[in-house]
Design a protein around this motif. Structure first.
Motif, PDB file in Angstrom:
ATOM      1  N   UNK A 163      75.827 -30.068 -17.115  1.00  0.00           N
ATOM      2  CA  UNK A 163      74.394 -30.225 -17.482  1.00  0.00           C
ATOM      3  C   UNK A 163      73.318 -31.022 -16.638  1.00  0.00           C
ATOM      4  N   UNK A 164      73.931 -31.517 -15.694  1.00  0.00           N
ATOM      5  CA  UNK A 164      72.900 -32.420 -14.635  1.00  0.00           C
ATOM      6  C   UNK A 164      72.645 -31.367 -13.495  1.00  0.00           C
ATOM      7  N   UNK A 165      73.407 -30.390 -13.412  1.00  0.00           N
ATOM      8  CA  UNK A 165      73.249 -29.357 -12.182  1.00  0.00           C
ATOM      9  C   UNK A 165      71.918 -28.763 -12.695  1.00  0.00           C
ATOM     10  N   UNK A 166      71.499 -27.977 -11.324  1.00  0.00           N
ATOM     11  CA  UNK A 166      70.324 -27.089 -11.578  1.00  0.00           C
ATOM     12  C   UNK A 166      70.815 -25.738 -12.479  1.00  0.00           C
ATOM     13  N   UNK A 177      65.957 -21.966  -9.184  1.00  0.00           N
ATOM     14  CA  UNK A 177      66.906 -22.898  -9.692  1.00  0.00           C
ATOM     15  C   UNK A 177      66.003 -23.828 -10.760  1.00  0.00           C
ATOM     16  N   UNK A 178      66.229 -24.240 -11.815  1.00  0.00           N
ATOM     17  CA  UNK A 178      65.492 -25.021 -12.694  1.00  0.00           C
ATOM     18  C   UNK A 178      66.072 -26.343 -12.901  1.00  0.00           C
ATOM     19  N   UNK A 277      70.277 -20.676 -23.502  1.00  0.00           N
ATOM     20  CA  UNK A 277      71.369 -20.217 -22.552  1.00  0.00           C
ATOM     21  C   UNK A 277      71.528 -21.250 -21.314  1.00  0.00           C
ATOM     22  N   UNK A 278      70.785 -22.423 -21.263  1.00  0.00           N
ATOM     23  CA  UNK A 278      70.804 -23.095 -20.021  1.00  0.00           C
ATOM     24  C   UNK A 278      72.042 -23.807 -19.582  1.00  0.00           C
ATOM     25  N   UNK A 279      72.844 -24.109 -20.977  1.00  0.00           N
ATOM     26  CA  UNK A 279      74.073 -24.827 -20.838  1.00  0.00           C
ATOM     27  C   UNK A 279      75.252 -23.878 -20.717  1.00  0.00           C
ATOM     28  N   UNK A 284      71.063 -17.511 -15.739  1.00  0.00           N
ATOM     29  CA  UNK A 284      70.040 -17.214 -17.138  1.00  0.00           C
ATOM     30  C   UNK A 284      69.000 -15.963 -16.527  1.00  0.00           C
ATOM     31  N   UNK A 285      69.040 -15.025 -17.132  1.00  0.00           N
ATOM     32  CA  UNK A 285      68.098 -13.898 -16.821  1.00  0.00           C
ATOM     33  C   UNK A 285      66.948 -14.079 -17.636  1.00  0.00           C
TER      34      UNK A 285
END
Length: 662
Positions: A163-166, A177-178, A277-279, A284-285
């Motif tokens: 969760x802490x990664x981009x 990367x977000x 979908x971020x996790x 993520x497309x």
């Protein structure tokens, strides 16, 4: 009909292990309609087993349902007075009793099976109560059958580190990367476990959960506006305009540049997709809007291989008249242009301007610039300076043969053709124009030094110009753009009734002098415009202004037409304090002019200016005047008059104030 407690919607009966017909009660091998002669053997080893399928209950394909059923012994023959019906001889008219007995037995069997199945169903609910349903996964992590605390711990252990990664994003042909912290993305652990739902009540769902899995996803704490802002900050990297395929010259070789569709972020949809979908741990497309290009990779490759590689495979020799030019592969490449074609193709064409740029420096000694005959003033009299015919390469005619030569692998040389351009005004024509005497003259002065520079530049350009019979002379057309590249400087102008500055300022004084010179020469006015207010050094009603924008477009012009069969030459005489313009030709007219007194006066208004360089002024009233020109034709003795009324605006009373900030 059974219900799935997780989804709270009706679910149809499911029988993965058999057909619909197999969901009805089966009793084998008794035939209720058979006579006693057909009753099966009563030997114990041959006792038939009766099974029953329960309506509405299905079993997985390939599974044996007999473990849920009890064997049922066939009915034993009973004494006639026992009260139990069995396989006895039936008198005629009593055969209706046999089907009833079969149905009763089937119901008994079904009830036994249902009871056994219900016992197992209840036991399963009891054992799994309070746990996550079987087969449930969260973000790819299997937590089915676990207690809520156990499930949460497993999720924290396996999902937490990511969760802490981009968050990897895939936006069309761009990856990025977000930062989830910047976007305000967090995981709600309790809500995530709760999303798995309670134990389903549907027996079908409970049975199938042994063989299937169900992804429920995570519950996210997110501020959509913050996610949207983070995406907008990334837009310069994610968005790009469509790029057509082309070819470039790199490292001494021609190489293909692949086409790319344009793309633009669909912001609102992208926010929803990322929050959902971020996790997941997977890229993520991101939704994008795409703008297609016309060329294809295959079309670019074909143009490269079929034309361009051969074109730049070696030098090309261009043979001129007395001198040759040799173009290197890189120079050859620079003469080509590439355009999208039909069906994804890339068209290759030669560019004339680029060919001139590459070849002319080597062939400049073989061309000759054409010049019209001019009138020069030596010793105070006009003299004809001879014309020169031009000789230039015929670039339009040579372009296609040059391109055809590039397609060859040997004999890569071409003979260029030339064209002759005769002078527009030949020496003979100039000598026959009757330019022999002054026909009109005027002088003005009192200009500022900067304006004087511009007046000198335009005077040198116009000096010696010839106006052929019936021809119209336009000052703006003759001089072309009047910018710093042509030697003009910034000087005073009048803009919206207020003094200002611009490059080329002061040319209006030259225009006023020219107007009065052709006024007295009897030329026909072809268009001019007076200043918005009267400038004291010019005659009232007989002055003109001109203006061109920074791009060289003519906005206000001055022009006159030569009405005679003889030519006219323009002579300019400049000094630091004055400009004189003389028109030479054959004097056919005597001209006088008169100007009326001022009428319809208007008073000035105040205007406050807070700019540097402001000069205060008391202003001046506006007025109207009428100018009348009388023209007498020497050849016929006839006279005619022309009148023009001019309205001048009042000059503002300028009050200067301190600029902003002091």
């Amino acid at each position: 009909m059974p219900y799935d407690a997780d989804k709270t919607r009706a679910m149809p009966p499911v029988n993965p292990g058999g057909t619909a017909s197999e969901q009805t009660t089966k009793i084998s091998p008794v035939n209720a309609n058979a006579s006693t002669d057909a009753w099966p053997s009563e030997e114990p080893d041959n006792e038939p087993t009766v099974t029953a399928a329960v309506p509405g209950v299905g079993f997985p394909a390939g599974e044996d349902a007999t473990e849920f059923m009890q064997p049922v012994a066939p009915p034993q023959q009973q004494p006639e007075d026992s009260g139990v019906y069995g396989p006895v001889m039936i008198e005629p008219g009593e055969d209706e009793e046999q089907p009833r007995n079969g149905k009763k037995k089937a119901l008994i069997v079904a009830a036994a099976v249902v009871g056994a199945f219900g016992l197992l169903y209840g036991l399963d609910i009891l054992v799994s109560s309070g746990n996550v349903p079987r087969g449930v996964t969260v973000a790819g992590v299997d937590v089915g059958g676990m207690g809520h605390d156990e499930a949460e711990k497993k999720l924290r252990d396996e999902i937490g580190p990511r969760l802490s990664k981009p968050v990897a994003l895939k936006a069309g042909d761009v990856t990025a990367e977000l930062d989830p912290r910047t976007a305000g993305l967090e995981l709600d652990w309790n809500a995530t476990v709760d999303r798995a739902g309670s134990q389903p009540l549907s027996p079908i769902t409970r049975v199938t959960s042994f063989f299937t899995s169900r992804e429920v996803g995570v519950a996210t704490k997110a501020d959509d506006a913050k996610v949207g802002s983070a995406l907008e900050a990334m837009r310069p990297k994610l968005d790009h305009e469509p790029t057509e395929g082309t070819i470039k010259f790199e490292g001494g070789n021609a190489v293909a540049v692949e086409p790319h569709n344009g793309q633009k972020l669909k912001a609102e949809e992208a926010v929803n997709v990322i929050v959902s979908n971020w996790a997941s741990g997977n890229p993520v497309e991101v939704p994008m809007d795409f703008t297609p290009v016309k060329t294809t990779k295959e079309g670019v490759e074909q143009a490269l291989n079929d034309i361009v590689k051969t074109a730049v495979s070696g030098p090309v020799k261009i043979k001129g008249e007395g001198k040759d030019a040799n173009l290197t592969p890189e120079q050859i490449f620079n003469t080509l242009v590439f355009e999208p074609g039909d069906g994804g193709a890339l068209n290759v064409k030669p560019n004339k301007d680029k060919l001139v740029e590459a070849a002319l420096p080597q062939l400049k000694d073989t061309v000759r610039e054409g010049k019209d005959a001019q009138i020069v003033f030596e010793g105070g009299k006009p003299t004809v300076k001879e014309s020169v015919d031009g000789l230039d390469l015929d670039w339009d005619k040579n372009l296609q043969p040059y391109f055809d030569t590039l397609k060859k692998t040997d004999a890569r040389e071409i003979k260029f053709e030339y064209k002759h351009t005769p002078a527009k005004v030949t020496t003979e024509q100039a000598n026959k124009m009757g330019i022999k005497e002054v026909i009109g003259e005027f002088q003005t002065g009192g200009f500022a030094p900067a304006s004087g520079v511009n007046i000198r530049v335009v005077a040198e350009k116009v000096n010696g110009a010839i106006v052929k019979p019936k021809e119209t002379f336009s000052l703006n057309k003759y001089t072309g753009p009047r910018g710093t590249a042509q030697g003009y400087v910034e000087a005073g102008i009048i803009e919206n009734g207020i003094p200002g500055k611009a490059v080329g300022g002061g040319i209006s004084q030259f225009a006023t002098t020219l107007y009065n010179a052709y006024y007295y020469a009897g030329m026909k006015d072809a268009g001019h415009k007076e200043h918005s207010y009267w400038i004291t050094r010019y005659p009232k009603g007989r002055e003109a202004t001109v203006f061109m924008d920074g791009a060289g477009n003519s906005l206000i012009d001055i022009a006159f037409t030569n009405p005679d069969d003889t030519g006219v030459a323009i002579q300019t005489i400049w000094t630091p304090s004055s400009i004189t313009i003389r028109l030479w030709g054959t004097k056919n007219y005597d001209v006088t002019g008169s100007t009326s007194g001022e009428f319809n006066p208007t008073q000035p208004q105040e205007k406050k200016i807070n700019k540097e360089g402001c000069t205060p002024s008391n202003g001046a009233p506006g007025f109207s005047v009428t100018d009348t020109r009388t023209i007498k034709d020497r050849r016929t003795g006839q006279s005619r008059t022309e009148s023009r009324t001019v309205r001048y605006d009042p000059q503002f009373k300028i009050i200067c104030e301190p600029p902003p900030g002091g």
